[in-house]
Write a protein that holds these residues in place. Structure first.
Motif: not given
Length: 185
Positions: A30-42
């Motif tokens: 998911m690092d560098g995924f277009a349009g993503l600000e953040l994904k927290a794996y919770a």
């Protein structure tokens, strides 16, 4: 901007090390995924005071195209469907994001709280009264704060990524341990 989260409930005897291994192996995708600000794996663990074992990633998207690509594309959410079944996705329209003194890599917890907007009052007259104190009140442990609105229920989600340990059994919020935060380009 948009926020979203899905919740994968897991059995009480589920080996949460399976989720931890999954995140170690795949989170870099998911690092560098277009349009993503953040994904927290919770995650939440019953053994740590949570009401149940749960994998519940939290996302902030800069645009709907990135979110759509993740949800409907061959990669991304398709892996969740393959491994855990299709889970409902909760989504919110982001009202604001504030960065704290730490970077995403320092995140150890995600704290979520919801607040109802007052009935019978236009959001334009009350939204800032709910979101501004939260967004402006970062502390030395804050990584980021996100205020977002579910326009179906007019409930405001107040989400904080923090360097503090998660309190998974707190009564006033839902606390998650964050295993990794992926960030967009």
């Amino acid at each position: 901007m948009y926020a979203m989260q899905y919740f994968v409930g897991l059995p009480s005897d589920y080996a949460m090390s399976t989720i931890r291994d999954r995140v170690r192996r795949t989170s870099h995708l998911m690092d560098g995924f277009a349009g993503l600000e953040l994904k927290a794996y919770a995650v939440r663990e019953k053994a740590r005071g949570a009401s149940r074992n749960e994998y519940a990633p939290f996302y902030v998207w800069r645009d709907v195209d990135g979110m759509r690509s993740f949800c409907w594309g061959e990669t991304g959410y398709s892996a969740i469907v393959r491994d855990f079944g299709r889970q409902p996705i909760q989504d919110w329209t982001v009202a604001g994001v504030t960065q704290g003194p730490h970077g995403y890599a320092d995140t150890t917890s995600l704290l979520l709280r919801t607040v109802d907007l007052p009935e019978g009052i236009a959001p334009s007259q009350c939204l800032e009264a709910v979101t501004e104190p939260f967004l402006g009140g970062t502390d030395p442990d804050t990584v980021a704060r996100v205020a977002a609105v579910d326009v179906g229920t007019w409930r405001v989600l107040l989400a904080e990524l923090s360097t503090r340990p998660a309190d998974e059994g707190a009564p006033d919020h839902t606390g998650y341990e964050v295993l990794h935060v992926a960030a967009g380009p």
